[in-house]
Scaffold this active site. Structure first.
Site, PDB file in Angstrom:
ATOM      1  N   GLY A 136       0.848  -1.201   0.000  1.00 38.10           N
ATOM      2  CA  GLY A 136       0.000   0.000   0.000  1.00 38.10           C
ATOM      3  C   GLY A 136       0.879   1.244   0.000  1.00 38.10           C
ATOM      4  N   ARG A 149      13.570  10.136  -3.382  1.00 40.05           N
ATOM      5  CA  ARG A 149      14.488  11.257  -3.676  1.00 40.05           C
ATOM      6  C   ARG A 149      15.766  11.135  -2.834  1.00 40.05           C
ATOM      7  NH1 ARG A 149      14.872  16.107  -0.837  1.00 40.05           N
ATOM      8  NH2 ARG A 149      15.630  17.894  -2.030  1.00 40.05           N
ATOM      9  N   ALA A 150      15.567  10.829  -1.551  1.00 39.34           N
ATOM     10  CA  ALA A 150      16.721  10.727  -0.654  1.00 39.34           C
ATOM     11  C   ALA A 150      17.631   9.562  -1.050  1.00 39.34           C
ATOM     12  CB  ALA A 150      16.242  10.563   0.791  1.00 39.34           C
ATOM     13  N   ARG A 203       1.236  -4.853  -5.164  1.00 40.57           N
ATOM     14  CA  ARG A 203       1.309  -6.067  -4.345  1.00 40.57           C
ATOM     15  C   ARG A 203       1.430  -7.203  -5.357  1.00 40.57           C
ATOM     16  NH1 ARG A 203      -0.643  -4.131   0.699  1.00 40.57           N
ATOM     17  NH2 ARG A 203      -2.357  -2.675   0.514  1.00 40.57           N
ATOM     18  N   ASP A 234       5.195  -4.655   6.281  1.00 43.50           N
ATOM     19  CA  ASP A 234       5.628  -6.011   6.633  1.00 43.50           C
ATOM     20  C   ASP A 234       5.587  -6.992   5.458  1.00 43.50           C
ATOM     21  OD1 ASP A 234       2.873  -6.017   6.684  1.00 43.50           O
ATOM     22  OD2 ASP A 234       2.713  -7.315   8.439  1.00 43.50           O
ATOM     23  N   ARG A 253     -25.809  14.510  16.550  1.00 43.68           N
ATOM     24  CA  ARG A 253     -25.699  13.132  16.067  1.00 43.68           C
ATOM     25  C   ARG A 253     -24.450  12.433  16.603  1.00 43.68           C
ATOM     26  NH1 ARG A 253     -27.156  14.497   9.835  1.00 43.68           N
ATOM     27  NH2 ARG A 253     -29.329  13.853   9.919  1.00 43.68           N
ATOM     28  N   GLY A 255      -6.626   0.391   8.721  1.00 43.67           N
ATOM     29  CA  GLY A 255      -5.893  -0.422   9.688  1.00 43.67           C
ATOM     30  C   GLY A 255      -6.548  -1.785   9.800  1.00 43.67           C
ATOM     31  N   ARG A 256      -6.133  -2.694   8.902  1.00 42.62           N
ATOM     32  CA  ARG A 256      -6.717  -4.048   8.917  1.00 42.62           C
ATOM     33  C   ARG A 256      -6.331  -4.797  10.172  1.00 42.62           C
ATOM     34  NH1 ARG A 256      -5.665  -5.711   2.834  1.00 42.62           N
ATOM     35  NH2 ARG A 256      -3.608  -5.004   3.463  1.00 42.62           N
TER      36      ARG A 256
HETATM   37  O1  F6P Z   1      -1.282  -1.393   4.812  1.00 43.72           O
HETATM   38  C1  F6P Z   1      -1.761  -0.174   4.463  1.00 43.72           C
HETATM   39  C2  F6P Z   1      -3.240  -0.203   4.204  1.00 43.72           C
HETATM   40  O2  F6P Z   1      -3.651   1.083   3.830  1.00 43.72           O
HETATM   41  C3  F6P Z   1      -4.098  -0.724   5.349  1.00 43.72           C
HETATM   42  O3  F6P Z   1      -4.324   0.201   6.370  1.00 43.72           O
HETATM   43  C4  F6P Z   1      -5.343  -1.122   4.610  1.00 43.72           C
HETATM   44  O4  F6P Z   1      -6.058  -2.078   5.317  1.00 43.72           O
HETATM   45  C5  F6P Z   1      -4.801  -1.669   3.322  1.00 43.72           C
HETATM   46  O5  F6P Z   1      -3.534  -1.068   3.135  1.00 43.72           O
HETATM   47  C6  F6P Z   1      -5.677  -1.457   2.118  1.00 43.72           C
HETATM   48  O6  F6P Z   1      -5.006  -1.953   1.005  1.00 43.72           O
HETATM   49  P1  F6P Z   1      -5.384  -1.831  -0.527  1.00 43.72           P
HETATM   50  O7  F6P Z   1      -6.528  -0.927  -0.677  1.00 43.72           O
HETATM   51  O8  F6P Z   1      -4.157  -1.309  -1.177  1.00 43.72           O
HETATM   52  O9  F6P Z   1      -5.678  -3.203  -0.941  1.00 43.72           O
END
Ligand code: F6P
Length: 329
Positions: A18, A28-29, A79, A110, A170, A178-179
């Site tokens: 992601g 750049r660095a 990915r 990771d 509301r 954050g999966r």
């Molecule tokens: O790991 C980064 C992240 O943005 C996570 O927070 C989210 O769950 C995931 O990637 C979504 O991934 P994508 O939309 O690229 O499949």
């Protein structure tokens, strides 16, 4: 010295997984630090998939001009399923060798580091990881590149939602990314004065939350914000809102912030972190090191074995959990 022994002539840089804001200043660095040290930098486009498909091009200092303040990544990210296979990695390594690339900087999270670890084991290409993910879920660095920007983007959205929530009395359930990691939710929730924050690292108490919201109303809290990390075990914001709604009869709305958190102009903190870690990664390669991630811990550059960066899955600190509870009374 190992640097002299290896005579690192060419290095590659790629972004993987992601994307996040801050990848550009890091690229750049890396490019400019390499040139500074007399090493030829190459961009590997579209992450490991581009490595397999030989999308590898030499870079010069001008190629990275004016990108430090841009979100996303000019070299793309992906990915790659194929890189998960040994055959895919073999093709990728062959392409690196064909370009004479002896060192690699992998900017990612990771999943990307698992790939980097495999490369270290299966090739002679020295590989250094740079933590680039909005999730802030890696051990060995106080912050990952992209996290600060993501928190600020989400906080800006939360502040705006609070305006309308207050006007209409509301409850809002705001879902952040954050999966597996609740850091964004936690810090956005604290900074934005949320009533509660639901994250995957802790077990969420839906009946307790419903009770708290009802009691809040009774004492004059007519609008509230609940932040839900997308990977909470009770579900995303829509599911949580549905469950709470059944217990507490209060008008509620849901807002899913989604991928906007991955974009935007990188904050100063992210640009600085990206620049520091880009240089640090090149220095590690020069020193002949491999299989480590560079990070910043208590203000200082530190290296951590790639496998240790993901193994223990970074815990959220009890202090932050306390803040949510205590400041929302
Ligand atoms: O790991 C980064 C992240 O943005 C996570 O927070 C989210 O769950 C995931 O990637 C979504 O991934 P994508 O939309 O690229 O499949």
């Amino acid at each position: 010295m190992a640097a002299e022994k290896r005579k690192m002539k060419r290095i590659g840089v790629l972004c993987s997984g992601g994307d996040c804001s801050g990848m550009n200043p890091c690229v750049r660095a890396v490019v400019r630090s390499a040139i500074y040290y007399g090493i030829e930098p190459f961009a590997i486009y579209r992450g490991y998939q581009g490595m397999i498909e030989n999308q590898i091009k030499p870079m010069c200092g001008r190629d990275v001009a004016g990108i430090g303040n841009r979100g996303g990544t000019i070299i793309g990210s992906a990915r790659s399923q194929e890189f998960l296979t040994k055959a895919g990695r073999k093709k990728a390594i062959k392409n690196l060798h064909a370009h004479g690339i002896g060192g690699l900087v992998v900017i990612g999270g990771d999943g990307s580091f698992h790939g980097a670890e495999a490369l270290c084991k299966e090739s002679d290409v020295l590989t250094i990881g740079v933590p680039g993910t909005i999730d802030n879920d890696l051990e060995g660095t106080d912050f990952t590149i992209g996290y600060d920007t993501a928190v600020n983007v989400a906080l800006d959205a939360l502040d705006k939602i609070r305006d309308t929530a207050a006007s209409h009395d509301r409850i809002f359930f705001i879902e952040v990314m954050g999966r597996h990691a609740g850091y964004i939710a936690l810090e956005v929730g604290i900074a934005g004065g949320a009533e509660d924050v639901l994250i995957p690292e802790t077990s969420s108490d839906v009946p307790g939350l419903a009770k708290k919201l009802v009691e809040g109303r009774a004492k004059g809290k007519m609008s509230s914000i609940v932040v839900v990390a997308e990977g909470d075990e009770e579900g995303g914001a829509f599911e949580v809102a549905g469950k709470v709604g059944k217990l507490a009869q209060i008008p509620a709305r849901v807002s899913v912030l989604g991928h906007m958190q991955r974009g935007g102009i990188p904050t100063a903190a992210d640009r600085l972190l990206a620049s520091r870690l880009g240089l640090a990664a090149v220095r590690e390669l020069r020193a002949g090191n491999s299989g480590v991630m560079v990070g910043v811990v208590s203000g200082k550059i530190k290296t951590t074995k790639l496998c240790n960066s993901w193994e223990s899955h970074r815990k959220v600190t009890p202090e932050l959990l306390d803040l949510v509870k205590i400041l929302s009374i």
